[in-house]
Design a protein around this motif. Structure first.
Motif, PDB file in Angstrom:
ATOM      1  N   ALA A 104     -52.834 -19.028  15.460  1.00 38.79           N
ATOM      2  CA  ALA A 104     -53.039 -18.840  14.028  1.00 38.79           C
ATOM      3  C   ALA A 104     -53.585 -20.113  13.383  1.00 38.79           C
ATOM      4  O   ALA A 104     -54.489 -20.065  12.538  1.00 38.79           O
ATOM      5  CB  ALA A 104     -51.731 -18.420  13.356  1.00 38.79           C
ATOM      6  N   GLN A 153     -43.676 -18.951   9.353  1.00 40.28           N
ATOM      7  CA  GLN A 153     -43.179 -17.619   9.680  1.00 40.28           C
ATOM      8  C   GLN A 153     -42.428 -17.105   8.459  1.00 40.28           C
ATOM      9  O   GLN A 153     -41.279 -17.464   8.227  1.00 40.28           O
ATOM     10  CB  GLN A 153     -42.245 -17.671  10.880  1.00 40.28           C
ATOM     11  CG  GLN A 153     -42.920 -18.053  12.176  1.00 40.28           C
ATOM     12  CD  GLN A 153     -41.919 -18.133  13.309  1.00 40.28           C
ATOM     13  OE1 GLN A 153     -41.047 -17.297  13.426  1.00 40.28           O
ATOM     14  NE2 GLN A 153     -42.050 -19.150  14.146  1.00 40.28           N
ATOM     15  N   TRP A 193     -47.024 -15.584   8.465  1.00 41.39           N
ATOM     16  CA  TRP A 193     -46.952 -14.399   9.331  1.00 41.39           C
ATOM     17  C   TRP A 193     -45.493 -14.059   9.571  1.00 41.39           C
ATOM     18  O   TRP A 193     -44.672 -14.921   9.866  1.00 41.39           O
ATOM     19  CB  TRP A 193     -47.685 -14.627  10.651  1.00 41.39           C
ATOM     20  CG  TRP A 193     -47.285 -15.864  11.401  1.00 41.39           C
ATOM     21  CD1 TRP A 193     -47.613 -17.147  11.095  1.00 41.39           C
ATOM     22  CD2 TRP A 193     -46.492 -15.930  12.591  1.00 41.39           C
ATOM     23  NE1 TRP A 193     -47.073 -18.013  12.010  1.00 41.39           N
ATOM     24  CE2 TRP A 193     -46.387 -17.302  12.944  1.00 41.39           C
ATOM     25  CE3 TRP A 193     -45.863 -14.965  13.383  1.00 41.39           C
ATOM     26  CZ2 TRP A 193     -45.668 -17.730  14.052  1.00 41.39           C
ATOM     27  CZ3 TRP A 193     -45.153 -15.391  14.494  1.00 41.39           C
ATOM     28  CH2 TRP A 193     -45.063 -16.752  14.823  1.00 41.39           C
TER      29      TRP A 193
END
Length: 307
Positions: free
Chosen positions: A223, A249, A201
């Motif tokens: 998540a 990330q 993400w």
């Protein structure tokens, strides 16, 4: 053939019957990458107890209109195609002598022929580039064309040969990734490999300020639990598969390309997922097919067109 899991995560007898004899299909053109694809496909056929079907296509030209050729030239192309198939068959037999092999010499458009063969295939395997001076273009027209039009998972054999790492990776979003997960768990079980479930993400711009660490940790934890919930039905079906979650990330395409450095196979679905527009889903597919460091499997979702 894509397995469509039932609501309880199990397949019915009809689904088993439909797929018991589906072969592994591999495209061959006589190039070095093609030979690697044939060897990889032979290993895959051995893992799953399937026949290996080797296809060589004599390409048509222009707008799908056969080029007018002299009889001698037609015979020469057929002879060359036969030699390509004979060479590929030797590669397969040398690699996996126990695997039954069939060969098929076809005239037509390569992507169309492979897409037709994929209708009754467990997997379709292609090399990452072909013969001639337009290797990159050939990859775009064959590898990506197969990904877009095949009815079964497509494996693009990339990367240099390496020792088995006994780990594969699958990228998932937070939508319906059941087809990619089904393929990934089967692949891990067949290889006795660990499965790394990757969810990437991007860094939220709204949190790009001091003191945002706690919010980022909460986002990551949410998540992680959603990823665990997504693959829980498959873990019940495949209790022997060791699974780890990798929540990062990063851009999804970059994260999967990075993961491909350390695994034997990287897997992604081809459909747009929750939170990912079609261009983003297409970017993941393109990045893996062009830049992954190991073989790539792109798994279509039944009933949805690939990007």
């Amino acid at each position: 053939m894509i397995f469509t899991p039932a609501a309880d995560g199990r397949r019915g007898p009809a689904e088993e019957e439909l797929t018991m004899t589906d072969p592994i299909i591999v495209g061959a053109d006589g190039s070095g990458p093609s030979e690697r694809a044939v060897a990889w496909a032979a290993d895959e056929a051995a893992r799953f107890g399937r026949e290996l079907g080797i296809v060589h296509v004599v390409e048509r030209w222009g707008f799908d209109v056969p080029l007018n050729r002299a009889p001698g030239e037609v015979a020469s192309l057929s002879r060359e195609g036969g030699e390509v198939l004979a060479g590929a068959e030797r590669v397969a037999h040398d690699r996996r002598p126990e695997v039954p092999v069939s060969v098929d010499l076809v005239s037509g458009r390569t992507v169309r022929v492979l897409a037709e063969r994929s209708e009754r295939a467990l997997e379709l395997v292609v090399g990452h580039r072909g013969l001639g001076g337009f290797a990159g273009l050939l990859l775009g027209s064959v590898g990506l064309g197969a990904v877009r039009h095949a009815a079964c998972p497509v494996v693009v054999v990339r990367g240099e040969p390496a020792d088995d790492r006994r780990e594969i990776a699958v990228g998932i979003g937070l939508g319906d990734d059941s087809a990619a997960l089904d393929y990934a768990f089967r692949a891990a079980e067949a290889r006795r490999a660990r499965l790394r479930v990757v969810h990437a993400w991007p860094f939220p711009q709204a949190l790009d300020e001091a003191g945002a660490g706690a919010d980022l940790r909460r986002i990551e934890e949410r998540a992680r639990w959603r990823v665990i919930e997504a693959h829980a039905p498959m873990r019940r079906r495949f209790p022997g598969v060791d699974v780890v979650e990798d929540i990062v990330q990063d851009n999804p395409a970059a994260a999967l390309v990075a993961a491909s450095r350390d695994v034997d196979l990287v897997i992604a679905g081809s459909q747009a997922r929750e939170g990912l527009a079609v261009p983003r889903a297409r970017a993941v597919t393109h990045a893996l097919v062009h830049h992954a460091h190991c073989p790539v499997a792109i798994v279509p979702t039944p009933g949805e067109p690939a990007p």
